[in-house]
Design a protein around this motif. Sequence first.
Motif, short mmCIF file in Angstrom:
data_model
loop_
_atom_site.label_atom_id
_atom_site.label_comp_id
_atom_site.label_asym_id
_atom_site.label_seq_id
_atom_site.Cartn_x
_atom_site.Cartn_y
_atom_site.Cartn_z
N LEU A 76 32.01 44.80 24.52
CA LEU A 76 32.85 44.60 25.70
C LEU A 76 32.22 43.58 26.64
O LEU A 76 31.00 43.50 26.76
CB LEU A 76 33.00 45.93 26.45
CG LEU A 76 33.55 47.10 25.64
CD1 LEU A 76 33.20 48.42 26.30
CD2 LEU A 76 35.05 47.00 25.51
N ASN A 77 33.08 42.82 27.32
CA ASN A 77 32.63 41.84 28.31
C ASN A 77 32.68 42.49 29.70
O ASN A 77 33.76 42.81 30.20
CB ASN A 77 33.54 40.60 28.26
CG ASN A 77 33.12 39.52 29.24
OD1 ASN A 77 32.11 39.63 29.94
ND2 ASN A 77 33.89 38.46 29.31
N ASP A 78 31.50 42.68 30.32
CA ASP A 78 31.45 43.42 31.59
C ASP A 78 31.53 42.53 32.84
O ASP A 78 31.13 42.93 33.93
CB ASP A 78 30.19 44.30 31.66
CG ASP A 78 28.89 43.49 31.68
OD1 ASP A 78 28.95 42.25 31.70
OD2 ASP A 78 27.81 44.11 31.68
N THR A 79 32.05 41.31 32.67
CA THR A 79 32.22 40.44 33.84
C THR A 79 33.21 41.05 34.82
O THR A 79 34.08 41.83 34.45
CB THR A 79 32.70 39.03 33.42
OG1 THR A 79 32.66 38.17 34.56
CG2 THR A 79 34.13 39.06 32.88
N ARG A 80 33.04 40.70 36.09
CA ARG A 80 33.94 41.19 37.15
C ARG A 80 34.56 39.98 37.84
O ARG A 80 33.88 38.98 38.10
CB ARG A 80 33.16 42.05 38.14
CG ARG A 80 34.04 42.76 39.16
CD ARG A 80 33.28 43.85 39.90
NE ARG A 80 34.11 44.38 40.99
CZ ARG A 80 35.07 45.28 40.84
NH1 ARG A 80 35.34 45.76 39.65
NH2 ARG A 80 35.76 45.69 41.88
N VAL A 81 35.87 40.07 38.11
CA VAL A 81 36.59 38.94 38.70
C VAL A 81 36.28 38.82 40.19
O VAL A 81 36.33 39.80 40.93
CB VAL A 81 38.12 39.09 38.52
CG1 VAL A 81 38.85 37.84 39.00
CG2 VAL A 81 38.46 39.36 37.05
N LEU A 82 35.96 37.61 40.60
CA LEU A 82 35.78 37.32 42.02
C LEU A 82 37.15 37.26 42.70
O LEU A 82 38.10 36.76 42.11
CB LEU A 82 35.16 35.92 42.19
CG LEU A 82 33.68 35.72 41.91
CD1 LEU A 82 33.44 34.23 41.66
CD2 LEU A 82 32.85 36.20 43.07
N PRO A 83 37.26 37.73 43.96
CA PRO A 83 38.49 37.44 44.71
C PRO A 83 38.44 35.97 45.12
O PRO A 83 38.14 35.59 46.24
CB PRO A 83 38.40 38.40 45.91
CG PRO A 83 36.97 38.74 46.04
CD PRO A 83 36.30 38.52 44.72
N ALA A 84 38.71 35.09 44.13
CA ALA A 84 38.30 33.68 44.19
C ALA A 84 39.31 32.75 44.85
O ALA A 84 39.10 31.54 44.89
CB ALA A 84 38.01 33.18 42.77
N ARG A 85 40.43 33.29 45.37
CA ARG A 85 41.45 32.45 46.00
C ARG A 85 41.29 32.54 47.51
O ARG A 85 41.41 33.62 48.10
CB ARG A 85 42.83 32.93 45.56
CG ARG A 85 43.96 32.03 45.98
CD ARG A 85 45.23 32.40 45.23
NE ARG A 85 46.38 31.68 45.76
CZ ARG A 85 47.29 32.19 46.56
NH1 ARG A 85 47.20 33.46 46.95
NH2 ARG A 85 48.30 31.47 47.00
N LEU A 86 41.01 31.41 48.12
CA LEU A 86 40.78 31.35 49.57
C LEU A 86 41.83 30.48 50.24
O LEU A 86 42.10 29.37 49.79
CB LEU A 86 39.39 30.76 49.86
CG LEU A 86 38.18 31.63 49.55
CD1 LEU A 86 36.91 30.77 49.48
CD2 LEU A 86 38.00 32.73 50.61
N ILE A 87 42.43 31.00 51.31
CA ILE A 87 43.40 30.21 52.09
C ILE A 87 42.76 29.90 53.44
O ILE A 87 42.31 30.80 54.16
CB ILE A 87 44.71 31.00 52.32
CG1 ILE A 87 45.27 31.54 51.00
CG2 ILE A 87 45.74 30.13 53.05
CD1 ILE A 87 45.73 30.52 50.01
#
Length: 341
Positions: free
Chosen positions: A58-69
């Motif tokens: 399994l890939n244990d990467t975690r998504v960044l809240p990567a969208r900035l306005i």
Amino acid sequence: MKVSDFDFYLPEELIAQHPAEKRDESRLMIIDRKTNEIEHKVFKNIVDYLKEGDCLVLNDTRVLPARLIGQKEGTGGKMEFLLLKRIDKDKWEVLVKPGKRAKIGARFEFGQGELKAEVKGEGEDGSRIVEFEYEGIFEEVLDNLGQMPLPPYITEKLEDKERYQTVYSKEVGSAAAPTAGLHFTEELLNEIKSKGVKICFLTLHVGLGTFRPVKVDTIEEHHMHSEYYTMSKQTATTINETKEKGGRVIAVGTTSSRTLETIGDENGRVKEQSGWTDIFIYPGYKFKIVDALITNFHLPQSTLLMLVSALSSKELMMNAYNIAVQEKYRFFSFGDAMFIK
């Protein structure tokens, strides 16, 4: 080989706009590479197809809240940043909209000025290199100000941000989720373990290149984006022991597959390692590590469809996809899954 060979008709309504009500109750297509037999199940039935001595990776990467306005300093013009990958502590490669406002030296601020950024240079495919300024811990600032970067074909708002994370996500750094893992629950993983299946983790931080269309006519001309991966000594040992004892190494997702095949040597062994990979797997490739694959249904002409076709065959996979369309399986990030065994 032509990119058009991997085209198929996909009605827009089959691109899932939201996750299944329960993670493990999405549908599951079972594809047997030896017999070409296709079965239709529910994802939690995956337990019945795993054997004692198998190893699930399994890939244990975690998504960044990567969208900035935010807005441009001085003019107040609205600006959207999408974080692609970290280059240095506070330097990132980002996609910017509108790009014409992001000249070198331009400055931007987000929130009430808790986060600021200056454009330092140009990256690949129109991206920018920016340096962020803030007080405290970057990830905490980002958690407060950022939004989840859902793929462009998902137009509905996601109510629960955790549904775009796997239940085992740990290592923060992805711009997109390793979506094959979204179907697992803690209970299902425990049931799999109790059957004598080993579970181990690696990390590959998924870049947005995953969603970039292939723009060349022949596959061999396409150049893959690079992504950062790491594998621990413990995971490498587990995989090597599984191989030695005749068990199957089952990759969960194309991201795990690409990492395993990057690290694997010609003797079918892996070792503790980290680095960047731009491996492109398409039909004709001989797998060194991956024996079976759990994956979602991918978009027409995508590199992900090419990878799964390499593990089975193009004919079998295109037939399976046509059946999936007829049977109204849900496609892509929040869609249903297949197990290629």
